[in-house]
Design an enzyme around this catalytic site. Sequence first.
Site, mmCIF file in Angstrom:
data_model
loop_
_atom_site.group_PDB
_atom_site.id
_atom_site.type_symbol
_atom_site.label_atom_id
_atom_site.label_comp_id
_atom_site.label_asym_id
_atom_site.label_seq_id
_atom_site.Cartn_x
_atom_site.Cartn_y
_atom_site.Cartn_z
ATOM 1 N N ASN A 88 0.813 -1.231 0.000
ATOM 2 C CA ASN A 88 0.000 0.000 0.000
ATOM 3 C C ASN A 88 0.840 1.273 0.000
ATOM 4 O OD1 ASN A 88 -2.400 1.815 0.908
ATOM 5 N ND2 ASN A 88 -0.915 1.998 2.571
ATOM 6 N N TYR A 153 3.757 9.715 -11.027
ATOM 7 C CA TYR A 153 2.784 8.992 -10.200
ATOM 8 C C TYR A 153 1.881 8.088 -11.051
ATOM 9 C CZ TYR A 153 -0.924 8.095 -6.795
ATOM 10 O OH TYR A 153 -1.854 7.480 -5.992
ATOM 11 N N LYS A 157 1.637 3.851 -11.323
ATOM 12 C CA LYS A 157 0.423 3.059 -11.095
ATOM 13 C C LYS A 157 0.080 2.200 -12.322
ATOM 14 C CE LYS A 157 -0.197 4.492 -6.845
ATOM 15 N NZ LYS A 157 0.158 3.587 -5.729
HETATM 16 P P1 NAD Z 1 -0.883 8.548 2.787
HETATM 17 O O1 NAD Z 1 0.096 9.551 2.298
HETATM 18 O O2 NAD Z 1 -1.934 8.957 3.764
HETATM 19 O O3 NAD Z 1 -0.121 7.273 3.359
HETATM 20 C C1 NAD Z 1 0.942 6.708 2.648
HETATM 21 C C2 NAD Z 1 1.619 5.705 3.527
HETATM 22 O O4 NAD Z 1 2.792 5.224 2.837
HETATM 23 C C3 NAD Z 1 2.089 6.306 4.841
HETATM 24 O O5 NAD Z 1 1.818 5.382 5.873
HETATM 25 C C4 NAD Z 1 3.582 6.467 4.625
HETATM 26 O O6 NAD Z 1 4.326 6.363 5.820
HETATM 27 C C5 NAD Z 1 3.868 5.298 3.720
HETATM 28 N N1 NAD Z 1 5.138 5.452 3.033
HETATM 29 C C6 NAD Z 1 5.494 6.443 2.187
HETATM 30 N N2 NAD Z 1 6.769 6.269 1.827
HETATM 31 C C7 NAD Z 1 7.204 5.149 2.456
HETATM 32 C C8 NAD Z 1 8.424 4.453 2.493
HETATM 33 N N3 NAD Z 1 9.490 4.878 1.820
HETATM 34 N N4 NAD Z 1 8.513 3.332 3.234
HETATM 35 C C9 NAD Z 1 7.440 2.898 3.947
HETATM 36 N N5 NAD Z 1 6.262 3.512 3.945
HETATM 37 C C10 NAD Z 1 6.167 4.632 3.219
HETATM 38 O O7 NAD Z 1 -1.525 7.927 1.463
HETATM 39 P P2 NAD Z 1 -2.946 7.242 1.208
HETATM 40 O O8 NAD Z 1 -3.797 8.282 0.615
HETATM 41 O O9 NAD Z 1 -3.403 6.467 2.358
HETATM 42 O O10 NAD Z 1 -2.540 6.254 0.017
HETATM 43 C C11 NAD Z 1 -2.213 4.888 0.196
HETATM 44 C C12 NAD Z 1 -2.038 4.244 -1.170
HETATM 45 O O11 NAD Z 1 -3.228 4.412 -1.930
HETATM 46 C C13 NAD Z 1 -0.917 4.888 -1.984
HETATM 47 O O12 NAD Z 1 -0.235 3.873 -2.720
HETATM 48 C C14 NAD Z 1 -1.658 5.819 -2.927
HETATM 49 O O13 NAD Z 1 -0.931 6.021 -4.111
HETATM 50 C C15 NAD Z 1 -2.941 5.045 -3.160
HETATM 51 N N6 NAD Z 1 -4.058 5.911 -3.561
HETATM 52 C C16 NAD Z 1 -4.539 6.900 -2.737
HETATM 53 C C17 NAD Z 1 -5.598 7.701 -3.182
HETATM 54 C C18 NAD Z 1 -6.179 8.811 -2.339
HETATM 55 O O14 NAD Z 1 -7.001 9.584 -2.836
HETATM 56 N N7 NAD Z 1 -5.843 8.939 -1.064
HETATM 57 C C19 NAD Z 1 -6.144 7.487 -4.444
HETATM 58 C C20 NAD Z 1 -5.628 6.488 -5.244
HETATM 59 C C21 NAD Z 1 -4.585 5.688 -4.793
#
Ligand code: NAD
Length: 245
Positions: A88, A153, A157
Site C-alpha cells: 500500500n 505517479y 500506477k
Molecule cells: P498517505 O500519504 O496517507 O499514506 C501513505 C503511507 O505510505 C504512509 O503510511 C507512509 O508512511 C507510507 N510510506 C510512504 N513512503 C514510504 C516508504 N518509503 N517506506 C514505507 N512507507 C512509506 O496515502 P494514502 O492516501 O493512504 O494512500 C495509500 C495508497 O493508496 C498509496 O499507494 C496511494 O498512491 C494510493 N491511492 C490513494 C488515493 C487517495 O485519494 N488517497 C487514491 C488512489 C490511490
Amino acid sequence: MLRGKTAVVTGGTRGIGFAIVRKYLENGANVVVAGSRQETVEKALAQLSEYKDRVMGIWPDLCSPEKVAAALDSVRERFGSVDIMVNNAGISSRTNLYDYTLEEFSRILDINIKAVFVCSQAAARIMKGQGGGVIINASSMVGEYGQPSGCGYPASKFAVNGLTKSLARELAKDGIRVNAVAPGVTRTDMVAALPKEMVDRISAQIPMGRPGEPEDVANAYLFLASDASSYVTGIVLRVDGAAMN
Ligand code: NAD
C-alpha cells in the site's frame, strides 16, 4: 473473514493503510504494520492497543531485498506465516514535466513500484513454501486515465497494474493470488486538508457525489484478502464511485 491469517501492510501507519490494518484486525487476522520510521509505526501501534497480541510493527527499507526478507522472517517467527502481503505504501507529486527532476521521478518509482516488486518477491518466496497466499497492490484511478501533471505517479500506477496482472499469471500455479485496488479520490489526511469548496467541486464530478472514505477502500482490500475472492486474480478493482478523473 481472516481468522488465523497473517497480513503485512506497507504504509500501514495512516490513511488507507491504517484503515486496512484496522479492518484486517477486526476480521481476526494477525497484522504487521510496516512503516518508514519506528516513530510513526509506534504511534500507529499505540492506537491499536486493544489488539496488542495480534499486531506488530516493522520498518525495513522497502527497496532493500535483504532488509525486507529479514523483516518478513521476523514476522514468521512471531506469527508463523505470511499469508497476505499488502503493498500500500506510496507517494505522489504534482510537479509539471518542465520542472520534474530525475531524482523526483526515481523517488516516486522507487516506493510506488520498485518496493512492490521487492516485497512481492520476498512474500511470494514464503507463500510458495506455505502452499499459497495473497498479494494486493495499491493502484489508482490515475493508473487508468493518467493525470495532467506529476507524470511519475500515474506512470508508477500503470506499472503496478502490469506487475499485478503478470504476477497473477506467473504465481497462480503456486496458489498465490495477485490483485490491485484502484481508489479514486479518497478522504485521507491529504484530501481532508483541502478547502471545503475544492472538495465540493471534486465531489460534484463523482457520480456517487462524494469522495471515498478510507473504509470504502479497506472493504475492497478485505474482499481480496479473504476466501470470498478465492477465484479472483489479476484484477484491478476500481473503488471510485464511478469517477472518471
Ligand atoms: P498517505 O500519504 O496517507 O499514506 C501513505 C503511507 O505510505 C504512509 O503510511 C507512509 O508512511 C507510507 N510510506 C510512504 N513512503 C514510504 C516508504 N518509503 N517506506 C514505507 N512507507 C512509506 O496515502 P494514502 O492516501 O493512504 O494512500 C495509500 C495508497 O493508496 C498509496 O499507494 C496511494 O498512491 C494510493 N491511492 C490513494 C488515493 C487517495 O485519494 N488517497 C487514491 C488512489 C490511490
